[in-house]
Design an enzyme around this catalytic site. Structure first.
Site, short mmCIF file in Angstrom:
data_model
loop_
_atom_site.label_atom_id
_atom_site.label_comp_id
_atom_site.label_asym_id
_atom_site.label_seq_id
_atom_site.Cartn_x
_atom_site.Cartn_y
_atom_site.Cartn_z
N TYR A 41 0.85 -1.20 0.00
CA TYR A 41 0.00 0.00 0.00
C TYR A 41 0.88 1.25 0.00
CZ TYR A 41 -2.74 3.75 2.20
OH TYR A 41 -3.32 4.96 2.49
N LYS A 46 1.54 4.24 -2.69
CA LYS A 46 1.17 5.63 -2.34
C LYS A 46 2.34 6.55 -2.70
CE LYS A 46 -2.22 6.99 -0.54
NZ LYS A 46 -3.52 7.38 -1.20
#
Ligand SMILES: NC(=O)C1=CN([C@@H]2O[C@H](COP(=O)(O)OP(=O)(O)OC[C@H]3O[C@@H](n4cnc5c(N)ncnc54)[C@H](OP(=O)(O)O)[C@@H]3O)[C@@H](O)[C@H]2O)C=CC1
Ligand SMILES: CC(C)=CCC[C@@H](C)[C@H]1CC[C@H]2C3=C(CC[C@]12C)[C@@]1(C)CCC(=O)C[C@@H]1CC3
Length: 322
Positions: free
Chosen positions: A120, A124
């Site tokens: 994740y 990002k």
């Protein structure tokens, strides 16, 4: 975000992969943001786009994160340019600089994590770099990124529901580390306020162009004091036993290895992943001075008030008193 924008008198289009709400004042577009053609109708006549979509961190699906957060963000940028949108505000994350070790009052000048704690966070970072480098004043296209941290509030499907689920199954007995590590938890209305200020201040020659900004409650709290307040507020016992941070971390790492080996046979989602242990046992709080200086940001809801409002909003998660 939608509610605050409407309250301020803005017209709002929403693009999402699922329709989760009804509001006559909003034009809703259903689609996957990876599909540029699907995005275009939602962006017609729009001056500011807020890109806040992401798969949930708990999905732990490397391909999906890469597809949505990286490739999808490229599609969003292309679609904005093609539709003539002038401003793009990304919801990034303060975690883009977090490597699992202490960050105290971190500024936006910290380098991106070389070893991000999960897929994740890895995507990002890619996403934020794409958006910030797309800032292009010559073509009247301005971009900025907001980096919130530990968002909570009514209707959030992550923090409080995951915590209560863990408490219900008897997993919230231990404080990881010495319980003194300070962390930012940011009330959703403050996060939204920061986004709207960013959009309003993003223009030619503004210091926001191509830059990232922390948005926090500006009141770091001990991680375990915050968790305990939510737990006791909903009639659950707070954790009271201590476990050393490194022991918890290596146990979580071992568990994830075992579950990975078993994954062809059975899928189990552990509550204590190495990422959550790292977040629970280290300092990670950030300075929002740059947002104060460059966009006049100040939290609009204090942490105390935010916790009270949040607790009141989850009556279905409250444990009946014996
Ligand atoms: N929660 C937190 O503490 C923090 C969150 N953030 C960032 O804030 C943003 C919002 O997160 P949060 O509110 O927590 O999460 P939510 O899951 O509530 O919001 C994300 C939304 O994106 C949608 N979405 C996912 N994939 C796609 C896609 N391919 N096309 C269109 N829409 C899609 C989701 O739909 P569906 O649910 O149906 O998949 C969901 O509605 C994210 O960018 C996240 O990275 C940053 C820092 C902290
Ligand atoms: C230890 C434990 C099981 C606590 C339960 C609460 C956690 C589910 C949250 C505590 C800190 C939260 C957090 C995020 C998700 C939910 C928590 C792990 C993020 C990873 C969400 C996405 C981000 O960009 C950063 C957040 C940091 C804090």
């Amino acid at each position: 975000m939608v509610e605050q924008l409407l309250e301020k008198g803005y017209a709002v289009n929403v693009f999402d992969i699922q329709k989760r709400f009804d509001n006559d004042r909003v034009q809703f577009f259903l689609g996957d943001l990876c599909d540029k053609e699907a995005l275009l109708p939602a962006l017609q006549g729009v001056s500011v786009a807020f890109h806040c979509a992401s798969p949930a961190p708990s999905s732990d699906n490397r391909e999906l994160f890469y597809k949505v957060n990286f490739m999808g963000t490229k599609a969003v940028i292309e679609a904005c340019k093609e539709a003539g949108v002038q401003k793009l505000v990304l919801t990034s994350s303060a975690s883009v600089v977090f490597e699992g070790t202490d960050i105290k009052n971190g500024s936006e000048d910290l380098p991106y994590a070389k070893k991000p704690i999960d897929y994740y966070t890895e995507t990002k970072i890619l996403q934020e770099k794409e958006v910030l480098s797309a800032n292009d004043p010559d073509n009247n296209f301005f971009t900025t990124a907001i980096r919130p941290h530990g968002i909570f509030g009514p209707r959030d499907p992550q923090l409080v529901p995951i915590l209560i689920q863990a408490a219900k199954s008897g997993k919230m007995k231990f404080i990881i580390g010495d319980g003194k590590n300070l962390v930012d938890f940011t009330y959703v209305e403050n996060v939204v306020h920061g986004h709207i200020l960013a959009a309003e201040n993003l223009q030619r020659h503004s210091p926001l162009c191509g830059k990232a900004f922390h948005i926090t409650n500006d009141e770091p709290v001990p991680f375990w004091a915050f968790m305990s307040r939510i737990l006791t507020g909903l009639n659950y016992d707070p954790p009271k036993y201590y476990i050393p941070y490194w022991l918890a971390y290596y146990l979580a790492l071992f568990l994830s290895l075992v579950l990975w080996l078993l994954s062809p046979l059975v899928t189990i989602k552990p509550t204590f992943t190495p990422m959550r242990v790292a977040l629970a046992g280290t300092f990670h709080y950030y300075s929002c001075e740059r947002a104060k200086r460059d966009m006049g940001y100040k939290p609009v809801v204090s942490l105390d008030e935010a916790i009270d409002r949040t607790l009141q909003s989850y009556p279905h998660l409250r444990r009946a008193k014996a």
